[in-house]
Design a protein around this motif. Structure first.
Motif, short mmCIF file in Angstrom:
data_model
loop_
_atom_site.label_atom_id
_atom_site.label_comp_id
_atom_site.label_asym_id
_atom_site.label_seq_id
_atom_site.Cartn_x
_atom_site.Cartn_y
_atom_site.Cartn_z
N ARG A 29 -1.99 -17.18 -5.25
CA ARG A 29 -2.87 -16.13 -4.71
C ARG A 29 -2.07 -15.11 -3.90
N ALA A 30 -1.11 -15.59 -3.13
CA ALA A 30 -0.29 -14.66 -2.34
C ALA A 30 0.54 -13.76 -3.26
N ARG A 33 -1.75 -11.12 -4.70
CA ARG A 33 -2.03 -10.05 -3.73
C ARG A 33 -0.85 -9.11 -3.61
N GLN A 36 -0.74 -6.96 -6.70
CA GLN A 36 -1.80 -5.95 -6.65
C GLN A 36 -1.41 -4.82 -5.71
N ALA A 37 -0.86 -5.15 -4.55
CA ALA A 37 -0.45 -4.12 -3.61
C ALA A 37 0.66 -3.25 -4.20
#
Length: 135
Positions: A29-30, A33, A36-37
């Motif tokens: 998940r990290a 993220r 995505q960033a």
């Protein structure tokens, strides 16, 4: 009294597997993220760059229009205005026709959009595999 210190080695395997699964899930998940960033930032830069390229294209078209006007004015020094405009327009249409023929040739070579060489290579591989299977 002595205190018993538990270590990770003392924990049941099920608990260790559960912890590892949870940590891997958190890590994934990290990473998602972070990706995505990063993609959001790259998308913004891509949009800005595309806009700047569009602006450059517009300014280039305006520059070409100024050159066409200058060519018409230069020819108008020796010919009537209408004749010089017709000559420049004819030259521009000639350039457009040459570009269109070259573009049509490239489009014909690119269609159909199937990867012909790859398909031929895969067929050859399949024929080779079939040939070896029958031996």
């Amino acid at each position: 009294m002595s205190q018993i210190h538990r270590t990770r080695a003392d924990e049941p395997i099920g608990a260790l597997v559960s912890d590892a699964s949870q940590q891997i899930s958190q890590l994934v998940r990290a990473e998602m993220r972070l990706a995505q960033a990063e993609m959001t930032q790259k998308g913004k830069r891509l949009g800005l760059g595309g806009g700047l390229f569009g602006g450059a294209g517009l300014v280039a078209v305006l520059g070409l229009q100024a050159l066409v006007a200058a060519a018409i004015i230069a020819l108008a020094l020796v010919l009537p205005w209408w004749a010089s405009a017709l000559i420049v327009a004819g030259g521009l249409f000639l350039v457009a026709a040459v570009l269109a023929v070259a573009g049509r040739k490239n489009v014909k070579q690119a269609t159909p959009p199937a990867p012909r060489q790859t398909i031929a290579s895969v067929r050859a591989d399949m024929d080779e595999i079939k040939g070896r299977a029958h031996r």
